[in-house]
Design an enzyme around this catalytic site. Structure first.
Site, PDB file in Angstrom:
ATOM      1  N   GLU A  76     -31.704  52.718 -72.149  1.00 20.01           N
ATOM      2  CA  GLU A  76     -30.762  51.841 -72.124  1.00 20.01           C
ATOM      3  C   GLU A  76     -30.762  50.946 -70.770  1.00 20.01           C
ATOM      4  O   GLU A  76     -30.880  51.413 -69.847  1.00 20.01           O
ATOM      5  CB  GLU A  76     -29.215  52.515 -72.095  1.00 20.01           C
ATOM      6  CG  GLU A  76     -28.568  51.040 -71.412  1.00 20.01           C
ATOM      7  CD  GLU A  76     -26.888  52.348 -70.847  1.00 20.01           C
ATOM      8  OE1 GLU A  76     -26.484  52.980 -70.705  1.00 20.01           O
ATOM      9  OE2 GLU A  76     -25.798  50.593 -70.777  1.00 20.01           O
ATOM     10  N   ASP A  95     -29.486  55.941 -53.249  1.00 17.48           N
ATOM     11  CA  ASP A  95     -28.946  54.215 -53.342  1.00 17.48           C
ATOM     12  C   ASP A  95     -28.392  54.546 -51.773  1.00 17.48           C
ATOM     13  O   ASP A  95     -27.219  56.174 -51.370  1.00 17.48           O
ATOM     14  CB  ASP A  95     -27.952  54.235 -54.296  1.00 17.48           C
ATOM     15  CG  ASP A  95     -27.610  52.676 -53.420  1.00 17.48           C
ATOM     16  OD1 ASP A  95     -27.139  51.872 -54.274  1.00 17.48           O
ATOM     17  OD2 ASP A  95     -27.732  52.419 -52.520  1.00 17.48           O
ATOM     18  N   ASP A 104     -27.210  53.132 -48.127  1.00 18.15           N
ATOM     19  CA  ASP A 104     -26.062  51.376 -48.317  1.00 18.15           C
ATOM     20  C   ASP A 104     -25.856  51.097 -46.550  1.00 18.15           C
ATOM     21  O   ASP A 104     -25.464  52.406 -46.061  1.00 18.15           O
ATOM     22  CB  ASP A 104     -25.341  51.119 -48.974  1.00 18.15           C
ATOM     23  CG  ASP A 104     -25.047  49.360 -48.777  1.00 18.15           C
ATOM     24  OD1 ASP A 104     -24.768  49.014 -47.536  1.00 18.15           O
ATOM     25  OD2 ASP A 104     -24.665  49.260 -49.455  1.00 18.15           O
TER      26      ASP A 104
END
Lengths: 417, 515
Positions: free
Chosen positions: A41, A106, A108
Site C-alpha cells: 500500500e 520514529d 522526534d
C-alpha cells in the site's frame, strides 16, 4: 527559484522526473518479488491537501507514471497486504489483511522538550541535533547486537526527526504483539504524555547489559551535551538534577549545590555534572549515574508508529513541505558528521540541475542527472543498502531452494547435497 | 500391561477429538468449561496474575468446579486407564467445542484465548512444581513438550559460563555465579519469548533470547497462545461450512451469548412472583440496580421519562415479573400530573403494549443487558438512562454512592473501578456494599435483572448462593454487541497484558479514502 514556502507542482514534477530514485525504491520494496511490490500500500498527499490511500502499483512503470502524473507532496509507505490494495473491494471483508511490513521507528525532537533547552517546538539547531546523534548510536547498536537485525535504513525526516526502517525478513514478518515487545524492550524513558512503560528493570546493582551499553554510548557524548545545552546552568535545572538523586546521596549533594549557587560562574554546567557523577560512582552508585545519563539523553520512542502492521510512514526521498529539505538516508556509522543544515533542499537541487552545463546534460542520460547534484551521495548510499538487501534475499531464496532440492533428493533415495 | 511412566495430562489441543456424543453431554461439557473459564477470569481480575495468592485462589476455585478437579490433577497422580482416558476426553472435547462457540467475533476470541492461556499457564506451572518434587527422573513437562514437537535449545555448561556475566546481569532472580551454575538456560529466537523480552528480563544477543528454566513456561505459553489464536481464526472461517446442524449451532450461539449476558428471558412469574405496580417504590429502594434506581427516581421526580429511559426501565420491569396490566397502571400513575388519561392512552400505552409483544411485530423483547446499556444509546442532557458507572461523572457518582449509604472506603474502590472502565465490576462492588456482603461473596453482574434476582434471593433468605452463569434459554435475537471492557484493563504490574492483537485479527480501516 522559490525558497520553500510552498511546493510548486512544476518543481515536484522535475524532481520526480530527473532526480527521484524510482528504480531503487521499487527494487527495495520488491525484495526480489514483483508480487510483493504489487501488494504494497502507498498513500499520497497531493496539492491542496488531497489525500489518497490504498494506492498500489503492479510495475515500476506504473509507479513512475503515478509520480509524474500526481506530483505528490508526500508519499507514505504502508504494509504488504494479502492482495493488491487497489483490488480490495473484490475480496470479502476478512480476506483483505495487512500481512507484512518493515519495523519502523520514529524519533522526534519535540519529545525531548523537557531536556532540550536550546530550542523548543519546531525550531531545530545544530546543538539539539546532538540528541539525535546519540539516539542513532544507541538504537543502531541495540537493533544490530541485541536483535540481530542487519538491514537498517536510517532516514532524516526533513526537519526535526529521524526514521529507521528495519527491513530484515524477520522484522517484516513480526506480529503487532512482537513489534510492541521490541519497542518496549527499547523504551527506557517515557515521552511526555505516554503511560509508564513496563517496570521490568532489575534492582540495583543489577543492570541489564543493553541498558549498560546504552549508558556507555550516551556517556561518550554527554560532556558535549551538557556544555552545549548548559544542562545544569540555572537553579531550576540544578534542582531538577538533584531531585533525581536517591536519598542517600542527596544530603551531601545539597552542600555542593549551595556553593554552586553562591558562585555560579565558577561552576559551569559541565563542572557540576562531573562533580555529581563522580560522587555517585565513588559511593558505589554507578547505577545512579547510568540512570541520569539515560534520563537526559536516551531516545524517546513513539510506540504507536512502530506497533501497527498496517501503519503508514513517510517514504525516504520525500520533500519536506516546510523546510524544502529532502528526506535523505544517512549512514549511522557517520552520524557524528551528519548535519541537517547541509541536507540539500529542492530549490538547491533544481538550481544545481539547471546550472549543470548543457554538454553534461547531453552526455548523461536522464536517470543519471542526480550525479551532478548534491543528492548524489544519498542516492549512492541508498543503492548500497538496496544491493546488500537483495543479496541477502537471493541467498535466502537459494537456501530455501537448496533445502527443497535436498528434500526431493532424500525422498527419491538420493544423497543429500 | 500399563507402562510405568505417569500419564501426561497437559494438552496443547492440536488434534480435534472424534467420535460421537449425546447433545446433552455436549451442552453440559460446554457449560462446565465455560464456568471454569469464567472463574479463571474472575480470579484474574481480583489478583495479580502469576502471584502466589493468584495460584492458590485459582486452584481452590477451580477445584470446586466440575471438570476443574481433573484439569488440575498433575501427571504424576496415577489413576486407572479408563478414568484417565475419560478425563482427558472431557478436557479435549470441552475445549474444542468452546472453540466453535467462541470463534465468531473478535471479542469472544480474545476472551477465550486469554482465559485458556491463563489456565494453560497454571497447569504448566503445576506440572513444573510436580516435576521438581518427583523422585523419579520423569519430567511431565519434557514429555509434553516433546509429544507436541516443541523443542527449546539448551545451553551447554561451557556456553553458559562463557556468557556468565551477561546472563547474571540480565536475568532477575539469580544473585551469584554459583547460583547461575545451577540454572538451566535455553536459547530461543526472541519471538518465542516476547513477554520476557518486553520487560527486559532476559539477555538478548543477535536475535536470540537466553531464557532461564523459569522462563520456559513463558515460552510454552506464548506458543500456546499463538497456536490457539491461529486455530480460532481457521475455525471462524470454517464455521459457515460446518454444514447442517440445527442442533449444534443454536446451542453454541446460546453458550456464547450466555457469556455476555445478552439474552435473559424471565422465568414465568419471576422469583418474586408477580410484581404489582404498588410494590415498585419499595423494591426500587432495596433491590434495583443503580441504573434502574436512577430511572425510577427521575420518573417520580419529573412524572416523565424520555423514550430510551422508558424503554430501558420498562423492559426491566417486565423482566422482574410485572405483567402488562400492572405496567399500564404503573406508568399511568407515574405520569399522572403531567399527562392526562387520554393523552397517555394515545401516546404511551401503545409503546408499553409493544414492549410486551402485544402490538406490531409481537416480538418478546428482552430486557437490556449491562453490555447493551453501557455501549448503546448514550444518554445526553436530560436523559436518565444508561449505566451510572459509565455515564456519570466521578463527582456525581461519588455523591450517589454516598446517598446510598456506602462507606468512603468502599465508594473509593467503586469509583476506581468505574474510572478504569470496569463498569460491571463497579456494579458488583456496589451490590456487595449495599447488601453488606464481604468482598469474597461470589457474584458477577451482567444484567440488571440478574442484579435484581440476586438481591431478592439474598433478602428473601434464600441461603444458597446463586450461580451467576445462567443456563441458556431460547435465543430470540442475535445481536452483535461487543463484550464490555470489564475483561480488559488489568493492573500494569502484570507481565501478561492482554493487549495483543494477533496478525490474524488485525482490523483494516476500510472506511478510509478511495483512490
Amino acid at each position: 527559484l522559490t525558497m520553500c514556502a510552498e511546493l510548486l507542482p512544476e518543481e515536484l514534477a522535475t524532481y520526480y522526473k530527473r532526480l527521484y530514485p524510482t528504480h531503487l525504491m521499487v527494487q527495495w520494496l520488491s525484495y526480489r518479488s514483483p508480487a510483493y511490490f504489487a501488494n504494497r500500500e502507498f498513500s499520497m498527499t497531493l496539492h491542496d491537501d488531497i489525500y489518497l490511500r490504498f494506492l498500489s502499483y503492479n510495475y515500476e512503470s506504473e509507479f513512475r507514471g503515478a509520480l509524474l502524473d500526481r506530483r505528490p507532496e508526500k508519499i507514505d509507505i504502508g504494509a504488504v497486504y494479502s492482495c493488491r490494495p487497489r483490488d480490495r473491494a473484490t475480496v470479502s471483508g476478512g480476506a483483505f489483511q495487512a500481512k507484512e511490513k518493515e519495523l519502523v521507528i520514529d524519533i522526534d525532537l519535540t519529545d525531548y522538550d523537557g531536556v532540550r533547552l536550546c530550542c523548543s517546538d519546531a525550531r531545530v539547531c545544530s546543538k539539539c541535533w546532538l540528541f539525535m546523534r546519540i539516539a542513532v548510536q544507541v538504537l543502531d547498536r541495540a537493533l544490530r547486537c541485541d536483535f540481530g537485525f542487519r538491514h537498517l535504513l536510517w532516514v532524516y525526516s526533513g526537519r526535526r526527526g529521524i526514521h529507521c526502517w528495519i527491513c530484515d525478513r524477520t522484522a517484516r514478518q513480526l506480529s503487532a504483539n512482537a513489534r510492541t515487545a521490541v519497542i518496549e524492550y527499547l523504551s527506557l524513558v517515557r515521552r511526555p504524555g505516554d503511560k509508564q512503560p513496563q517496570q521490568g528493570q532489575q534492582q540495583p546493582p543489577k543492570c541489564h547489559p543493553s541498558v549498560a551499553a546504552a549508558a556507555d554510548a550516551i556517556r561518550r557524548q554527554f560532556d558535549d551535551l551538557v556544555r552545549q545545552q548548559d544542562l545544569f546552568g540555572t537553579k531550576d535545572r540544578t534542582r531538577a538534577l538533584l531531585a533525581q538523586l536517591p536519598e542517600d546521596l542527596r544530603s551531601v549533594a545539597d552542600t555542593a549545590v549551595a556553593s554552586w549557587l553562591a558562585d555560579p560562574d565558577a561552576y559551569p554546567s559541565l563542572k557540576r555534572w562531573k562533580t555529581i557523577s563522580k560522587f555517585a560512582v565513588s559511593r558505589g552508585r554507578q547505577d545512579v549515574e547510568q540512570q541520569l545519563l539515560i534520563q537526559y539523553a536516551y531516545p524517546r520512542l513513539d510506540v504507536g508508529v512502530s506497533t501497527g502492521v498496517n501503519h503508514l510512514l513517510k517514504a525516504p526521498f520525500c520533500v519536506h513541505p516546510k523546510t524544502g529539505r529532502i528526506c535523505v538516508p544517512f549512514d549511522p556509522a557517520a552520524v557524528d558528521s551528519f548535519e541537517p543544515d547541509s541536507v540539500p533542499t529542492l530549490a538547491q537541487l533544481l538550481a544545481e540541475l539547471s546550472s549543470a552545463s548543457a554538454q553534461q546534460q547531453q552526455q548523461k542520460p536522464h536517470l543519471m542527472a542526480y550525479k551532478s547534484t548534491s543528492l548524489k551521495a544519498s542516492i549512492e548510499l541508498f543503492a548500497k543498502f538496496v544491493d546488500s538487501l537483495r543479496a541477502d534475499e537471493a541467498q535466502a531464496a537459494d537456501g530455501a531452494a537448496a533445502a527443497g532440492a535436498a528434500l526431493r533428493d532424500a525422498s527419491n533415495g538420493g544423497e543429500i547435497l | 500391561g500399563s507402562s510405568a511412566e505417569p500419564q501426561v495430562r497437559l494438552q496443547f489441543y492440536r488434534d480435534p477429538p472424534s467420535g460421537s456424543e449425546q447433545l446433552d453431554t455436549v451442552q453440559n461439557l460446554c457449560l462446565a468449561r465455560l464456568r471454569l473459564l469464567k472463574a479463571v477470569e474472575e480470579v484474574g481480575q481480583d489478583m495479580i496474575k502469576g502471584s502466589k495468592e493468584y495460584m492458590e485462589r485459582l486452584k481452590m476455585k477451580l477445584g470446586k468446579l466440575d471438570l476443574g478437579a481433573s484439569l488440575l490433577t498433575t501427571s504424576g497422580v496415577h489413576v486407572d486407564g479408563l478414568r484417565f482416558r475419560e478425563e482427558i476426553r472431557r478436557d479435549v472435547l470441552s475445549h474444542f467445542l468452546l472453540r466453535l462457540a467462541m470463534c465468531r467475533t473478535e471479542d469472544q476470541r480474545r476472551w477465550f484465548i486469554t482465559q485458556e492461556t491463563d489456565l494453560f499457564r497454571l497447569r504448566f506451572q503445576l506440572e513444573q512444581n510436580a516435576d521438581r518434587s518427583r523422585s523419579s527422573r520423569f519430567s511431565a513437562v519434557a514429555a509434553f513438550l516433546s509429544a507436541n514437537g516443541i523443542h527449546f535449545d539448551s545451553l551447554s555448561d561451557a556456553e553458559r559460563s562463557d556468557l556468565a556475566p551477561e546472563l547474571l546481569a540480565a536475568t532477575p532472580g539469580i544473585g551469584s555465579d554459583a547460583e547461575l551454575a545451577t540454572v538451566a538456560f535455553y536459547r530461543a529466537h526472541f519471538t518465542e519469548a516476547l513477554d520476557l523480552v518486553r520487560s527486559r528480563r532476559v539477555y538478548l544477543r543477535d536475535g536470540f533470547a537466553y531464557v532461564p528454566e523459569t522462563g520456559v513456561v513463558s515460552m510454552a505459553t506464548t506458543r500456546f497462545r499463538a497456536h490457539l489464536s491461529h486455530q480460532l481464526a481457521v475455525a471462524c472461517r470454517a464455521l459457515p461450512y460446518l454444514g447442517e446442524d440445527a442442533r449444534l449451532v443454536p446451542l453454541l450461539g446460546a453458550i456464547a451469548k450466555n457469556l455476555s449476558g445478552d439474552e435473559w428471558t424471565a422465568k414465568s412469574g419471576g422469583p418474586a412472583g408477580v410484581v404489582l405496580s404498588g410494590q415498585v417504590d419499595q423494591l426500587a429502594k432495596t433491590s434495583f440496580p443503580p441504573c434502574m434506581q436512577h430511572l425510577h427516581s427521575s420518573l417520580r421526580r419529573d412524572h416523565h421519562l424520555r423514550h430510551f429511559g422508558r424503554l430501558q426501565y420498562g423492559l426491566f420491569l417486565k423482566g422482574i415479573g410485572m405483567p402488562l396490566e400492572e405496567a399500564l397502571k404503573f406508568w399511568r400513575g407515574a405520569f399522572a400530573g403531567k399527562v392526562d388519561g387520554d393523552k397517555f392512552a394515545k401516546e404511551y400505552a401503545y409503546g408499553i403494549r409493544y414492549n410486551y409483544g402485544k402490538e406490531g411485530k409481537r416480538a418478546d423483547f428482552s430486557p437490556y443487558s449491562c453490555v447493551r446499556i453501557i455501549t448503546t444509546n448514550q444518554p445526553g442532557q436530560g436523559d436518565s438512562h444508561g449505566c451510572p458507572f459509565r455515564h456519570c461523572g466521578a463527582d456525581l457518582l461519588a455523591q450517589r454512592l454516598q446517598a446510598a449509604g456506602i462507606s468512603q472506603d468502599q465508594a473509593q474502590g467503586i469509583l476506581t473501578r468505574a474510572k478504569d472502565s470496569q463498569y460491571q465490576l463497579a456494579c458488583r462492588d456496589y451490590f456487595r456494599a449495599v447488601h453488606k456482603l464481604s468482598s469474597d461473596h461470589e457474584v458477577s453482574i451482567n444484567h440488571p435483572n440478574q442484579y435484581y434476582e440476586e438481591s431478592r434471593a439474598l433478602l428473601l433468605g434464600n441461603g444458597q448462593q446463586q450461580q451467576s452463569a445462567r443456563a441458556p434459554v431460547r435465543v430470540t435475537k442475535v445481536k452483535a454487541a461487543p463484550a464490555a471492557t470489564a475483561a480488559g484493563s488489568q493492573a500494569a504490574e502484570s507481565d501478561w497484558l492482554d493487549e495483543t492483537i494477533d496478525q490474524e485479527m488485525s482490523q483494516v480501516d476500510l472506511s478510509a479514502y478511495e483512490a
